[in-house]
Design a protein around this motif. Structure first.
Motif: not given
Length: 460
Positions: A38, A95, A99, A168, A171-172, A175
């Protein structure tokens, strides 16, 4: 609630600090692959993101001593729970919020502060609450919780990652891996309000009545009175002096023994194996990437099983016998791994060697060091001495975690003689030093009250 149930409740709540120690340390292993993509991290920046929490751990251990002395063990643990929660939330900012790598590092350091404070206060608090005949087992709950935290976080990150596509996860997914720590950290924060303050800390502060009330919930009334008198006698003896001289030969010697033992726990190579387990399995042992997670879970499982064994033997066999047994087991495990690497015969023997090492560490230096550190220091210096020993341990952890990949990648290690085995033979030398230090300097503390242990040092 019976005395035994009350003790178990206190130990279980406090041990959540150990669970978060293991969880917070392990969550970065599951998340780093995706967050590295990322943020498009270089190898250097990846090492900084992963290792930055250790700097927080060191700083947390340093401030934990003065904090614990002034505000008490319970308040210090509450502060650590808040830091864990802030770190978990901030490390995986949603998102729609900006960050950056720098912000991620800051929140990782905040989590490290929580680990440092908890790693010093949790075992010490349990030791100050627990009766002498079961204190070893009670403190071992803390190490057991660390191991469970490692095991659970591997499963949690695997579950989160498996249910999302790679895009995915980039992206997340990473997190969510950080956010998953919010569940135990908030539980820890709430439950801490239901445990008492340390009776020894209360006595140090002159609050004998509250200290006696807590001791009576742990012991029968007549034993509680006797123990309070022993605590007061110990404290009064130490406070007759104008000021504690930490540089005096006696006190400095006690702190030095504890600090050396604490540092040697890291020089066994345990965190080199845990932090870089995936690299060891893939590069040194020849396993494919698809097998790496399964091997990591196997490591965590063996760690868990042998920690249970330690928990039920530490008060029967004693601290020193477990260190001896575990040390020779660790040497045997690394000999199997090292020789198989050196002879370029990597295979099942290599894997068994790693597992023998992990099991032996979990039986000995993993839990026993925390037990010994939490009980070996006299009442009047316990907070400061424990802080020094734990801070030194985190510094050693950082040194090993940073130097291990350098040694692994060196020309000497990868030459025709060592064939990648050099680090494991170096660790064997440090394990031999552990055996010597234990034999020469460490008292056997099995079954003794903290005040009886303090008497041992006065005889020396």
């Amino acid at each position: 609630m019976s005395n035994k149930s009350y003790l178990l409740f206190i130990a279980a709540v406090t041990a959540i600090g150990g669970f978060l120690f293991g969880y917070d340390t392990g969550v970065i292993n599951g998340a780093q692959f995706f967050l590295s993509k990322f943020f498009e991290l270089s190898d250097t920046m990846k090492g900084w993101v992963v290792g930055s929490a250790l700097l927080g751990c060191f700083a947390g251990a340093v401030i934990a001593g003065p904090m614990s002395t002034r505000y008490g063990r319970k308040i210090s643990l509450i502060v650590s729970a808040i830091l864990f929660s802030v770190s978990a939330l901030g490390s995986g900012l949603p998102e729609f919020l900006p960050q950056t790598v720098s912000m991620l590092v800051v929140f990782r350091i905040i989590g490290g502060l929580g680990i440092g404070i908890a790693s010093m206060n949790a075992p010490m608090y349990i030791a100050e609450i627990a009766p002498g005949n079961i204190r070893g087992r009670m403190v071992t709950y803390y190490q057991l919780a660390i191991v469970i935290g490692f095991f659970v976080v591997f499963l949690a990150t695997y579950f989160i990652g498996q249910n999302l596509s790679e895009l995915e996860n980039i992206a997340i997914g990473w997190r969510r891996m950080f956010w998953s720590e919010l569940i135990p950290s908030l539980l820890f924060l709430v439950l801490l309000f239901f445990i008492p303050k340390s009776p020894r800390w209360l006595t140090l502060k002159g609050d004998d009545d509250d200290a006696l009330q807590i001791l009576e919930k742990i012991h029968p009334s007549e034993l509680a009175v006797v123990e309070l008198q022993e605590i007061k006698k110990s404290i009064n003896k130490s406070t007759k002096k104008e000021k504690i001289n930490y540089w005096s030969a006696g006190i400095l010697g006690i702190i030095a023994i504890g600090t050396v033992l604490s540092v040697l726990q890291q020089f066994t190579g345990i965190n080199a194996v845990l932090y870089y387990g995936a690299d060891i399995f893939e590069k040194a042992l020849g396993f494919g990437k698809d097998d790496v997670l399964a091997q990591q879970i196997l490591l965590a499982f063996v760690n868990l099983v042998f920690t249970f064994i330690a928990m039920f033997t530490v008060d029967k066999l004693g601290r020193k016998p477990l260190i001896y047994i575990g040390s020779f087991g660790m040497i045997a495990g690394f000999l199997m791994l090292g020789v198989s690497l050196q002879q370029q015969a990597v295979g099942l023997v290599s894997l068994i060697g790693v597992l023998v090492f992990i099991g032996s560490f979990a039986l000995s230096m993993g839990p026993v060091v925390w037990v010994v550190l939490s009980e070996m220091f006299p009442n009047n210096i316990r907070s400061v001495a424990m802080s020094v020993a734990v801070a030194a341990q985190w510094a050693a952890n950082y040194a090993v975690s940073q130097s291990f990949p350098i040694v692994m990648g060196s020309e000497v290690n990868n030459g025709s003689f060592w064939n990648g085995s050099l680090p494991y033979f170096l660790f064997i030398l440090f394990i031999l030093i552990i055996v010597f230090v234990t034999y020469k300097f460490l008292p056997e503390t099995k079954g003794k009250t903290l005040e009886e242990i303090e008497g041992f040092w006065e005889k020396e």
